[in-house]
Design a protein around this motif. Structure first.
Motif, PDB file in Angstrom:
ATOM      1  N   GLN A 157       0.818  -1.215   0.000  1.00 13.37           N
ATOM      2  CA  GLN A 157       0.000   0.000   0.000  1.00 13.37           C
ATOM      3  C   GLN A 157       0.852   1.266   0.000  1.00 13.37           C
ATOM      4  OE1 GLN A 157      -2.705  -0.094   3.276  1.00 13.37           O
ATOM      5  NE2 GLN A 157      -4.176  -1.352   2.196  1.00 13.37           N
ATOM      6  N   LEU A 158       2.151   1.108  -0.004  1.00  8.93           N
ATOM      7  CA  LEU A 158       3.041   2.262   0.050  1.00  8.93           C
ATOM      8  C   LEU A 158       3.293   2.773  -1.360  1.00  8.93           C
ATOM      9  CD1 LEU A 158       4.680   3.967   2.030  1.00  8.93           C
ATOM     10  CD2 LEU A 158       6.577   2.415   1.678  1.00  8.93           C
ATOM     11  N   GLU A 159       2.973   4.062  -1.588  1.00  7.55           N
ATOM     12  CA  GLU A 159       3.133   4.630  -2.920  1.00  7.55           C
ATOM     13  C   GLU A 159       4.600   4.869  -3.265  1.00  7.55           C
ATOM     14  OE1 GLU A 159       0.796   8.141  -3.354  1.00  7.55           O
ATOM     15  OE2 GLU A 159      -1.009   7.160  -2.588  1.00  7.55           O
ATOM     16  N   ASN A 160       5.368   5.400  -2.306  1.00  9.09           N
ATOM     17  CA  ASN A 160       6.767   5.731  -2.558  1.00  9.09           C
ATOM     18  C   ASN A 160       7.652   5.042  -1.527  1.00  9.09           C
ATOM     19  OD1 ASN A 160       9.163   6.844  -3.282  1.00  9.09           O
ATOM     20  ND2 ASN A 160       8.594   8.960  -2.865  1.00  9.09           N
ATOM     21  N   PRO A 161       8.296   3.938  -1.894  1.00 13.49           N
ATOM     22  CA  PRO A 161       9.122   3.206  -0.937  1.00 13.49           C
ATOM     23  C   PRO A 161      10.369   3.970  -0.481  1.00 13.49           C
ATOM     24  CG  PRO A 161       9.046   2.066  -3.053  1.00 13.49           C
ATOM     25  CD  PRO A 161       8.182   3.257  -3.163  1.00 13.49           C
ATOM     26  N   HIS A 162      10.716   5.053  -1.159  1.00 14.96           N
ATOM     27  CA  HIS A 162      11.883   5.839  -0.764  1.00 14.96           C
ATOM     28  C   HIS A 162      11.633   6.646   0.507  1.00 14.96           C
ATOM     29  CE1 HIS A 162      14.081   4.694  -4.311  1.00 14.96           C
ATOM     30  NE2 HIS A 162      13.039   5.033  -5.073  1.00 14.96           N
ATOM     31  N   THR A 163      10.380   6.762   0.905  1.00 17.17           N
ATOM     32  CA  THR A 163      10.095   7.464   2.157  1.00 17.17           C
ATOM     33  C   THR A 163      10.656   6.697   3.350  1.00 17.17           C
ATOM     34  OG1 THR A 163       7.917   6.417   2.250  1.00 17.17           O
ATOM     35  CG2 THR A 163       8.022   8.623   1.307  1.00 17.17           C
ATOM     36  N   ILE A 164      10.775   5.380   3.224  1.00 15.26           N
ATOM     37  CA  ILE A 164      11.366   4.575   4.301  1.00 15.26           C
ATOM     38  C   ILE A 164      12.813   5.007   4.519  1.00 15.26           C
ATOM     39  CG2 ILE A 164      12.079   2.250   4.973  1.00 15.26           C
ATOM     40  CD1 ILE A 164       9.586   1.197   3.546  1.00 15.26           C
ATOM     41  N   ASP A 165      13.552   5.194   3.433  1.00 14.50           N
ATOM     42  CA  ASP A 165      14.946   5.643   3.538  1.00 14.50           C
ATOM     43  C   ASP A 165      15.036   7.029   4.167  1.00 14.50           C
ATOM     44  OD1 ASP A 165      15.834   3.300   2.354  1.00 14.50           O
ATOM     45  OD2 ASP A 165      15.801   4.157   0.337  1.00 14.50           O
ATOM     46  N   ALA A 166      14.118   7.912   3.795  1.00 13.43           N
ATOM     47  CA  ALA A 166      14.131   9.272   4.335  1.00 13.43           C
ATOM     48  C   ALA A 166      13.877   9.262   5.841  1.00 13.43           C
ATOM     49  CB  ALA A 166      13.086  10.122   3.623  1.00 13.43           C
ATOM     50  N   VAL A 167      12.961   8.422   6.292  1.00 17.57           N
ATOM     51  CA  VAL A 167      12.659   8.341   7.716  1.00 17.57           C
ATOM     52  C   VAL A 167      13.845   7.747   8.475  1.00 17.57           C
ATOM     53  CG1 VAL A 167      11.151   7.264   9.435  1.00 17.57           C
ATOM     54  CG2 VAL A 167      10.165   8.263   7.392  1.00 17.57           C
ATOM     55  N   LYS A 168      14.506   6.758   7.884  1.00 15.53           N
ATOM     56  CA  LYS A 168      15.689   6.176   8.520  1.00 15.53           C
ATOM     57  C   LYS A 168      16.781   7.229   8.694  1.00 15.53           C
ATOM     58  CE  LYS A 168      15.445   1.374   6.946  1.00 15.53           C
ATOM     59  NZ  LYS A 168      16.149   0.373   6.124  1.00 15.53           N
ATOM     60  N   LYS A 169      16.964   8.066   7.698  1.00 15.04           N
ATOM     61  CA  LYS A 169      17.973   9.118   7.783  1.00 15.04           C
ATOM     62  C   LYS A 169      17.597  10.160   8.838  1.00 15.04           C
ATOM     63  CE  LYS A 169      19.817   8.566   3.179  1.00 15.04           C
ATOM     64  NZ  LYS A 169      20.044   9.134   1.856  1.00 15.04           N
ATOM     65  N   ASP A 170      16.300  10.471   8.937  1.00 20.03           N
ATOM     66  CA  ASP A 170      15.849  11.406   9.981  1.00 20.03           C
ATOM     67  C   ASP A 170      16.111  10.827  11.370  1.00 20.03           C
ATOM     68  OD1 ASP A 170      15.061  13.376   8.229  1.00 20.03           O
ATOM     69  OD2 ASP A 170      12.944  12.765   8.221  1.00 20.03           O
ATOM     70  N   ILE A 171      15.880   9.533  11.528  1.00 28.77           N
ATOM     71  CA  ILE A 171      16.148   8.873  12.814  1.00 28.77           C
ATOM     72  C   ILE A 171      17.631   8.982  13.143  1.00 28.77           C
ATOM     73  CG2 ILE A 171      16.244   6.620  13.973  1.00 28.77           C
ATOM     74  CD1 ILE A 171      13.595   5.939  12.551  1.00 28.77           C
ATOM     75  N   ALA A 172      18.478   8.746  12.151  1.00 28.14           N
ATOM     76  CA  ALA A 172      19.924   8.836  12.368  1.00 28.14           C
ATOM     77  C   ALA A 172      20.333  10.259  12.751  1.00 28.14           C
ATOM     78  CB  ALA A 172      20.663   8.390  11.115  1.00 28.14           C
ATOM     79  N   ARG A 173      19.722  11.258  12.119  1.00 31.40           N
ATOM     80  CA  ARG A 173      20.036  12.651  12.457  1.00 31.40           C
ATOM     81  C   ARG A 173      19.653  12.966  13.896  1.00 31.40           C
ATOM     82  NH1 ARG A 173      17.661  13.777   7.277  1.00 31.40           N
ATOM     83  NH2 ARG A 173      19.307  14.145   5.781  1.00 31.40           N
ATOM     84  N   VAL A 174      18.468  12.532  14.302  1.00 26.40           N
ATOM     85  CA  VAL A 174      18.007  12.788  15.661  1.00 26.40           C
ATOM     86  C   VAL A 174      18.931  12.113  16.668  1.00 26.40           C
ATOM     87  CG1 VAL A 174      16.135  12.356  17.308  1.00 26.40           C
ATOM     88  CG2 VAL A 174      15.599  13.179  15.023  1.00 26.40           C
ATOM     89  N   MET A 175      19.298  10.871  16.393  1.00 23.06           N
ATOM     90  CA  MET A 175      20.172  10.149  17.318  1.00 23.06           C
ATOM     91  C   MET A 175      21.554  10.804  17.400  1.00 23.06           C
ATOM     92  SD  MET A 175      19.041   6.229  16.520  1.00 23.06           S
ATOM     93  CE  MET A 175      20.031   5.510  17.799  1.00 23.06           C
ATOM     94  N   THR A 176      22.050  11.310  16.286  1.00 21.70           N
ATOM     95  CA  THR A 176      23.347  11.987  16.276  1.00 21.70           C
ATOM     96  C   THR A 176      23.301  13.251  17.129  1.00 21.70           C
ATOM     97  OG1 THR A 176      23.840  11.140  14.075  1.00 21.70           O
ATOM     98  CG2 THR A 176      25.084  13.062  14.804  1.00 21.70           C
ATOM     99  N   VAL A 177      22.255  14.045  16.981  1.00 17.05           N
ATOM    100  CA  VAL A 177      22.135  15.283  17.760  1.00 17.05           C
ATOM    101  C   VAL A 177      21.976  14.954  19.246  1.00 17.05           C
ATOM    102  CG1 VAL A 177      20.725  17.334  18.134  1.00 17.05           C
ATOM    103  CG2 VAL A 177      21.257  16.617  15.816  1.00 17.05           C
ATOM    104  N   LEU A 178      21.229  13.892  19.547  1.00 17.86           N
ATOM    105  CA  LEU A 178      21.078  13.486  20.941  1.00 17.86           C
ATOM    106  C   LEU A 178      22.421  13.110  21.549  1.00 17.86           C
ATOM    107  CD1 LEU A 178      17.803  11.388  21.164  1.00 17.86           C
ATOM    108  CD2 LEU A 178      18.429  13.328  22.570  1.00 17.86           C
ATOM    109  N   ARG A 179      23.222  12.371  20.819  1.00 20.68           N
ATOM    110  CA  ARG A 179      24.547  11.989  21.305  1.00 20.68           C
ATOM    111  C   ARG A 179      25.438  13.209  21.515  1.00 20.68           C
ATOM    112  NH1 ARG A 179      24.475   7.868  17.148  1.00 20.68           N
ATOM    113  NH2 ARG A 179      23.568   6.009  18.061  1.00 20.68           N
ATOM    114  N   GLN A 180      25.337  14.183  20.626  1.00 19.45           N
ATOM    115  CA  GLN A 180      26.136  15.399  20.766  1.00 19.45           C
ATOM    116  C   GLN A 180      25.719  16.193  21.995  1.00 19.45           C
ATOM    117  OE1 GLN A 180      25.484  17.409  17.059  1.00 19.45           O
ATOM    118  NE2 GLN A 180      27.056  16.234  15.971  1.00 19.45           N
TER     119      GLN A 180
END
Length: 62
Positions: A36-59
């Motif tokens: 049911q997912l129209e654009n599977p690339h949104t999964i990659d975008a969300v993963k990258k956002d998670i990584a950004r948040v975790m990086t800022v939290l660590r900093q």
């Protein structure tokens, strides 16, 4: 989401954002599994956002 925006957030706000992104990723994976997912690339975008948040939290914790 930009890293600059994340750096302006507090640690509590970042934790909430991380929780929200992880639940969104779970939903997207489920939608992808049942085709049911129209654009599977949104999964990659969300993963990258998670990584950004975790990086800022660590900093902030360092």
């Amino acid at each position: 989401m930009k890293a600059k925006e994340l750096k302006e957030m507090t640690a509590e706000q970042l934790q909430e954002k991380l929780k929200e992104l992880k639940s969104q990723l779970c939903t997207l994976r489920f939608q992808h599994a049942i085709n049911q997912l129209e654009n599977p690339h949104t999964i990659d975008a969300v993963k990258k956002d998670i990584a950004r948040v975790m990086t800022v939290l660590r900093q902030k914790n360092a």
